[in-house]
Design a protein around this motif. Structure first.
Motif, short mmCIF file in Angstrom:
data_model
loop_
_atom_site.label_atom_id
_atom_site.label_comp_id
_atom_site.label_asym_id
_atom_site.label_seq_id
_atom_site.Cartn_x
_atom_site.Cartn_y
_atom_site.Cartn_z
N ARG A 49 -10.83 31.64 -6.75
CA ARG A 49 -10.64 30.91 -6.37
C ARG A 49 -9.70 29.95 -6.09
NH1 ARG A 49 -15.02 32.50 -9.45
NH2 ARG A 49 -14.71 31.10 -10.86
N ASP A 50 -9.11 29.95 -7.80
CA ASP A 50 -7.67 28.58 -7.93
C ASP A 50 -6.60 28.80 -6.94
OD1 ASP A 50 -9.24 28.08 -9.84
OD2 ASP A 50 -7.83 29.39 -11.24
N ARG A 51 -6.78 30.03 -6.28
CA ARG A 51 -5.37 30.23 -5.03
C ARG A 51 -5.91 29.83 -3.42
NH1 ARG A 51 -5.13 35.52 -7.59
NH2 ARG A 51 -5.93 36.18 -5.37
N VAL A 52 -7.07 29.71 -3.27
CA VAL A 52 -7.76 29.74 -2.01
C VAL A 52 -8.05 28.20 -2.60
CG1 VAL A 52 -10.15 29.27 -1.06
CG2 VAL A 52 -8.88 32.02 -1.37
N ALA A 53 -8.23 27.16 -3.45
CA ALA A 53 -8.27 25.84 -3.59
C ALA A 53 -7.13 25.32 -3.42
CB ALA A 53 -8.92 25.26 -5.03
N ALA A 54 -6.24 26.02 -4.07
CA ALA A 54 -4.64 25.39 -3.85
C ALA A 54 -4.63 25.80 -1.98
CB ALA A 54 -3.59 26.49 -4.82
N ALA A 55 -4.48 26.55 -1.55
CA ALA A 55 -4.02 26.98 -0.56
C ALA A 55 -4.81 25.72 0.41
CB ALA A 55 -4.65 27.99 0.32
N ALA A 56 -5.99 25.74 0.20
CA ALA A 56 -6.58 24.58 1.09
C ALA A 56 -6.33 22.99 1.18
CB ALA A 56 -8.03 24.46 0.62
N ASP A 57 -5.56 22.49 -0.58
CA ASP A 57 -5.44 21.65 -0.67
C ASP A 57 -3.54 21.27 0.09
OD1 ASP A 57 -7.26 20.77 -2.41
OD2 ASP A 57 -6.43 21.42 -4.46
N LEU A 58 -3.44 22.51 0.11
CA LEU A 58 -2.13 22.31 0.56
C LEU A 58 -1.92 22.14 2.57
CD1 LEU A 58 1.05 22.23 0.75
CD2 LEU A 58 0.57 25.48 0.87
N ILE A 59 -3.25 22.66 2.83
CA ILE A 59 -3.87 22.49 4.29
C ILE A 59 -3.84 21.58 4.43
CG2 ILE A 59 -4.68 23.37 6.19
CD1 ILE A 59 -2.48 25.45 5.61
N THR A 60 -4.39 20.28 3.63
CA THR A 60 -5.60 19.61 4.19
C THR A 60 -4.46 18.13 3.77
OG1 THR A 60 -7.18 19.85 3.33
CG2 THR A 60 -6.96 18.08 3.09
N ASP A 61 -3.03 18.85 2.96
CA ASP A 61 -2.43 17.37 2.42
C ASP A 61 -1.16 17.63 3.82
OD1 ASP A 61 -2.75 16.90 0.49
OD2 ASP A 61 -1.39 17.45 -0.82
N ARG A 62 -0.20 18.69 4.06
CA ARG A 62 0.16 18.44 5.43
C ARG A 62 -0.25 18.78 6.67
NH1 ARG A 62 3.99 24.79 4.43
NH2 ARG A 62 4.49 23.32 2.80
N HIS A 63 -1.64 18.73 6.90
CA HIS A 63 -2.07 18.55 8.13
C HIS A 63 -2.84 16.94 8.49
CE1 HIS A 63 0.08 22.64 10.17
NE2 HIS A 63 -0.46 22.20 8.51
N ALA A 64 -3.09 16.22 7.24
CA ALA A 64 -3.96 15.77 6.58
C ALA A 64 -4.28 14.96 8.91
CB ALA A 64 -3.38 13.83 6.10
N ASP A 65 -2.81 14.34 9.09
CA ASP A 65 -3.31 13.80 10.17
C ASP A 65 -3.83 14.25 11.37
OD1 ASP A 65 -2.62 11.09 10.86
OD2 ASP A 65 -0.71 12.35 12.81
N ALA A 66 -3.97 14.99 11.55
CA ALA A 66 -4.39 16.17 12.74
C ALA A 66 -6.22 16.36 12.17
CB ALA A 66 -3.82 17.44 12.48
N LEU A 67 -6.46 16.39 11.09
CA LEU A 67 -7.69 16.65 10.36
C LEU A 67 -8.29 14.77 10.69
CD1 LEU A 67 -6.92 18.89 7.18
CD2 LEU A 67 -8.22 19.10 9.59
N ARG A 68 -7.88 13.92 10.19
CA ARG A 68 -7.92 12.47 10.61
C ARG A 68 -8.26 12.14 12.20
NH1 ARG A 68 -6.69 8.79 13.03
NH2 ARG A 68 -3.62 9.73 13.05
N ARG A 69 -7.55 12.71 13.29
CA ARG A 69 -7.54 12.70 14.34
C ARG A 69 -9.06 13.00 14.51
NH1 ARG A 69 -1.82 13.15 15.13
NH2 ARG A 69 -2.46 15.37 15.50
N LEU A 70 -8.93 14.57 14.34
CA LEU A 70 -10.35 15.43 14.69
C LEU A 70 -11.89 15.20 14.48
CD1 LEU A 70 -9.34 19.48 14.30
CD2 LEU A 70 -9.55 19.15 16.25
N GLY A 71 -11.56 14.04 13.13
CA GLY A 71 -13.13 13.67 12.97
C GLY A 71 -13.31 12.35 13.54
N GLU A 72 -11.61 11.70 14.25
CA GLU A 72 -12.38 11.05 15.24
C GLU A 72 -13.45 11.35 16.02
OE1 GLU A 72 -8.76 9.17 15.67
OE2 GLU A 72 -8.33 8.38 14.09
#
Length: 67
Positions: A44-67
């Motif tokens: 669970r800790d490794r998955v959470a860390a990976a999700a945080d990393l992906i969220t940080d690295r792709h924050a702009d794309a995720l924001r745009r997808l949410g628009e």
């Protein structure tokens, strides 16, 4: 290292029954449960860390997808 594990009567009986069904001791069943708990928590800790990393690295794309 020695450790005392205090269980309720119901927990002890459930552990006794499960260990008997598995053909193992209550101690081995408890040790197996601890190992599984540690492995799952680590996963669970490794998955959470990976999700945080992906969220940080792709924050702009995720924001745009949410628009």
């Amino acid at each position: 290292m020695a450790m005392t594990l205090r269980l309720t009567d119901d927990e002890q009986e459930a552990l006794r029954q499960r260990a008997a069904l598995d053909g193992t001791s209550m101690q081995e069943a408890a040790r197996r449960a601890v190992r599984e708990y540690v492995v799952k928590a680590s996963h669970r800790d490794r998955v959470a860390a990976a999700a945080d990393l992906i969220t940080d690295r792709h924050a702009d794309a995720l924001r745009r997808l949410g628009e």
